[in-house]
Design a protein around this motif. Structure first.
Motif, PDB file in Angstrom:
ATOM      1  N   TRP A 146       0.844  -1.198   0.000  1.00  0.00           N
ATOM      2  CA  TRP A 146       0.000   0.000   0.000  1.00  0.00           C
ATOM      3  C   TRP A 146       0.875   1.243   0.000  1.00  0.00           C
ATOM      4  CZ3 TRP A 146      -5.240  -0.714  -0.302  1.00  0.00           C
ATOM      5  CH2 TRP A 146      -5.714  -2.003  -0.034  1.00  0.00           C
ATOM      6  N   PRO A 147       0.480   2.308  -0.731  1.00  0.00           N
ATOM      7  CA  PRO A 147       1.305   3.522  -0.766  1.00  0.00           C
ATOM      8  C   PRO A 147       1.371   4.214   0.589  1.00  0.00           C
ATOM      9  CG  PRO A 147      -0.808   3.874  -1.870  1.00  0.00           C
ATOM     10  CD  PRO A 147      -0.714   2.409  -1.595  1.00  0.00           C
ATOM     11  N   GLU A 148       0.332   4.013   1.412  1.00  0.00           N
ATOM     12  CA  GLU A 148       0.325   4.585   2.755  1.00  0.00           C
ATOM     13  C   GLU A 148       0.027   3.472   3.751  1.00  0.00           C
ATOM     14  OE1 GLU A 148      -2.512   7.728   2.619  1.00  0.00           O
ATOM     15  OE2 GLU A 148      -1.362   8.939   1.203  1.00  0.00           O
ATOM     16  N   GLU A 149      -0.460   3.830   4.921  1.00  0.00           N
ATOM     17  CA  GLU A 149      -0.807   2.833   5.928  1.00  0.00           C
ATOM     18  C   GLU A 149      -1.878   1.896   5.377  1.00  0.00           C
ATOM     19  OE1 GLU A 149      -0.383   1.115   9.734  1.00  0.00           O
ATOM     20  OE2 GLU A 149       0.753   2.727   8.762  1.00  0.00           O
ATOM     21  N   PRO A 150      -1.674   0.571   5.455  1.00  0.00           N
ATOM     22  CA  PRO A 150      -2.665  -0.358   4.909  1.00  0.00           C
ATOM     23  C   PRO A 150      -3.978  -0.293   5.676  1.00  0.00           C
ATOM     24  CG  PRO A 150      -1.013  -1.541   6.173  1.00  0.00           C
ATOM     25  CD  PRO A 150      -0.528  -0.118   6.055  1.00  0.00           C
ATOM     26  N   PRO A 151      -5.082  -0.637   5.030  1.00  0.00           N
ATOM     27  CA  PRO A 151      -6.367  -0.656   5.733  1.00  0.00           C
ATOM     28  C   PRO A 151      -6.367  -1.673   6.858  1.00  0.00           C
ATOM     29  CG  PRO A 151      -6.671  -0.843   3.351  1.00  0.00           C
ATOM     30  CD  PRO A 151      -5.216  -1.007   3.625  1.00  0.00           C
ATOM     31  N   ASP A 152      -7.285  -1.503   7.769  1.00  0.00           N
ATOM     32  CA  ASP A 152      -7.448  -2.450   8.850  1.00  0.00           C
ATOM     33  C   ASP A 152      -7.731  -3.841   8.284  1.00  0.00           C
ATOM     34  OD1 ASP A 152      -8.051  -2.995  11.815  1.00  0.00           O
ATOM     35  OD2 ASP A 152      -9.876  -3.687  10.825  1.00  0.00           O
ATOM     36  N   ARG A 153      -7.108  -4.870   8.851  1.00  0.00           N
ATOM     37  CA  ARG A 153      -7.277  -6.226   8.345  1.00  0.00           C
ATOM     38  C   ARG A 153      -8.735  -6.666   8.365  1.00  0.00           C
ATOM     39  NH1 ARG A 153      -4.245 -11.499  10.819  1.00  0.00           N
ATOM     40  NH2 ARG A 153      -6.043 -11.593  12.193  1.00  0.00           N
ATOM     41  N   GLU A 154      -9.462  -6.274   9.408  1.00  0.00           N
ATOM     42  CA  GLU A 154     -10.869  -6.653   9.499  1.00  0.00           C
ATOM     43  C   GLU A 154     -11.676  -6.064   8.350  1.00  0.00           C
ATOM     44  OE1 GLU A 154     -12.103  -8.830  11.853  1.00  0.00           O
ATOM     45  OE2 GLU A 154      -9.957  -9.053  12.261  1.00  0.00           O
ATOM     46  N   ALA A 155     -11.298  -4.866   7.921  1.00  0.00           N
ATOM     47  CA  ALA A 155     -12.001  -4.246   6.788  1.00  0.00           C
ATOM     48  C   ALA A 155     -11.741  -5.035   5.506  1.00  0.00           C
ATOM     49  CB  ALA A 155     -11.551  -2.800   6.620  1.00  0.00           C
ATOM     50  N   LEU A 156     -10.523  -5.509   5.320  1.00  0.00           N
ATOM     51  CA  LEU A 156     -10.202  -6.311   4.143  1.00  0.00           C
ATOM     52  C   LEU A 156     -10.957  -7.638   4.161  1.00  0.00           C
ATOM     53  CD1 LEU A 156      -6.340  -5.738   3.899  1.00  0.00           C
ATOM     54  CD2 LEU A 156      -8.104  -4.771   2.422  1.00  0.00           C
ATOM     55  N   ILE A 157     -11.077  -8.234   5.332  1.00  0.00           N
ATOM     56  CA  ILE A 157     -11.815  -9.492   5.458  1.00  0.00           C
ATOM     57  C   ILE A 157     -13.288  -9.278   5.144  1.00  0.00           C
ATOM     58  CG2 ILE A 157     -12.543 -11.270   7.096  1.00  0.00           C
ATOM     59  CD1 ILE A 157      -9.803 -10.858   8.488  1.00  0.00           C
ATOM     60  N   ASP A 158     -13.849  -8.180   5.637  1.00  0.00           N
ATOM     61  CA  ASP A 158     -15.248  -7.860   5.325  1.00  0.00           C
ATOM     62  C   ASP A 158     -15.428  -7.618   3.830  1.00  0.00           C
ATOM     63  OD1 ASP A 158     -16.207  -8.100   7.912  1.00  0.00           O
ATOM     64  OD2 ASP A 158     -15.824  -5.992   8.401  1.00  0.00           O
ATOM     65  N   LEU A 159     -14.477  -6.929   3.215  1.00  0.00           N
ATOM     66  CA  LEU A 159     -14.547  -6.664   1.782  1.00  0.00           C
ATOM     67  C   LEU A 159     -14.583  -7.968   0.984  1.00  0.00           C
ATOM     68  CD1 LEU A 159     -14.318  -4.704  -0.676  1.00  0.00           C
ATOM     69  CD2 LEU A 159     -11.831  -4.917  -0.449  1.00  0.00           C
ATOM     70  N   LEU A 160     -13.685  -8.884   1.295  1.00  0.00           N
ATOM     71  CA  LEU A 160     -13.648 -10.172   0.608  1.00  0.00           C
ATOM     72  C   LEU A 160     -14.942 -10.959   0.822  1.00  0.00           C
ATOM     73  CD1 LEU A 160     -10.002 -11.281   1.413  1.00  0.00           C
ATOM     74  CD2 LEU A 160     -10.937 -10.972  -0.869  1.00  0.00           C
ATOM     75  N   THR A 161     -15.420 -10.958   2.053  1.00  0.00           N
ATOM     76  CA  THR A 161     -16.637 -11.709   2.368  1.00  0.00           C
ATOM     77  C   THR A 161     -17.824 -11.200   1.573  1.00  0.00           C
ATOM     78  OG1 THR A 161     -15.824 -12.117   4.616  1.00  0.00           O
ATOM     79  CG2 THR A 161     -18.181 -12.454   4.214  1.00  0.00           C
ATOM     80  N   GLU A 162     -18.064  -9.897   1.621  1.00  0.00           N
ATOM     81  CA  GLU A 162     -19.240  -9.337   0.944  1.00  0.00           C
ATOM     82  C   GLU A 162     -19.093  -9.402  -0.572  1.00  0.00           C
ATOM     83  OE1 GLU A 162     -21.913  -8.774   2.599  1.00  0.00           O
ATOM     84  OE2 GLU A 162     -20.805  -9.226   4.437  1.00  0.00           O
ATOM     85  N   PHE A 163     -17.869  -9.238  -1.061  1.00  0.00           N
ATOM     86  CA  PHE A 163     -17.642  -9.294  -2.509  1.00  0.00           C
ATOM     87  C   PHE A 163     -17.966 -10.679  -3.056  1.00  0.00           C
ATOM     88  CE2 PHE A 163     -14.831 -10.221  -6.108  1.00  0.00           C
ATOM     89  CZ  PHE A 163     -15.181  -9.198  -6.979  1.00  0.00           C
ATOM     90  N   THR A 164     -17.487 -11.717  -2.359  1.00  0.00           N
ATOM     91  CA  THR A 164     -17.681 -13.071  -2.874  1.00  0.00           C
ATOM     92  C   THR A 164     -19.113 -13.567  -2.660  1.00  0.00           C
ATOM     93  OG1 THR A 164     -16.761 -13.924  -0.792  1.00  0.00           O
ATOM     94  CG2 THR A 164     -15.278 -13.760  -2.669  1.00  0.00           C
TER      95      THR A 164
END
Length: 214
Positions: free
Chosen positions: A177-195
């Motif tokens: 990531w160019p800056e501070e990476p997003p919160d891991r929980e947010a990434l997990i939620d993104l993957l869950t809802e996307f799939t």
């Protein structure tokens, strides 16, 4: 009275312990330098052993690399499969989210694992491909049972989706990531809802795509 061990050469470690220390050191060195740049000298130093001891245990660097890859493959399979095959009481969304969290957790706990598996793939050892295929068998069965609650019968689509899940997780975990990476929980939620949302949309709006995969 038993005599105390006096000063001198340290007690030789059991062979199993020497192997474990060498594989742990090799994992880190291979992840850092790749199989070409890694040296037995550096691995032996990190393992706290002599170079000769490493050669006696594994023969040569190529054999050590192959053994390291095999060790990682089995460790990853045992850890991820065990976490992903249970929880019969969880619904599809909760189960999917838990398994994304498990994948993130394994990569975080074993930062050298996937880099070594990726190096192996580039060198012609399909360990990562085998790992995905073995895990897909477990995840496909478990997810198929849960999709049934939505009236979805994905057929072979499920196998393709499982491969996509792993690929997306690996990509996000290793993303720079160019800056501070997003919160891991947010990434997990993104993957869950996307799939989950994506498959339900496929089934309700474009069922022909799933039908062609059966």
């Amino acid at each position: 009275m038993p005599r105390k061990r006096g000063p001198g050469r340290p007690r030789k470690l059991p062979v199993a312990e020497q192997r474990a220390q060498t594989l742990a050191a090799a994992r880190h060195v291979f992840a850092l330098h790749g199989p070409q740049g890694a040296t037995i000298e550096e691995i032996a130093k990190q393992a706290g052993l002599t170079r000769q001891a490493v050669y006696e245990l594994f023969g040569d660097k190529q054999e050590l690399f192959e053994q390291t890859v095999a060790d990682i493959e089995e460790q990853a399979y045992a850890a991820i499969a065990e976490r992903g095959s249970g929880d019969a009481d969880l619904d599809l969304r909760s189960w999917a989210r838990k398994n994304y969290a498990n994948l993130f957790g394994f990569v975080a706990e074993n930062p050298d694992a996937f880099p070594v598996l990726q190096e192996a793939e580039r060198a012609g050892n399909r360990a990562l491909t085998r790992l995905r295929a073995r895990l897909a068998e477990i995840y496909t069965e478990a997810s198929g049972q849960r999709w049934a609650a939505y009236g979805v019968e994905p057929g072979r689509t499920d196998t393709a989706l499982v491969a996509m899940y792993f690929a997306m997780t690996e990509a996000l975990v290793n993303l720079s990531w160019p800056e501070e990476p997003p919160d891991r929980e947010a990434l997990i939620d993104l993957l869950t809802e996307f799939t989950i949302g994506g498959v339900l949309r496929l089934y309700s709006q474009t069922p022909g795509v799933i039908e062609r995969m059966r």
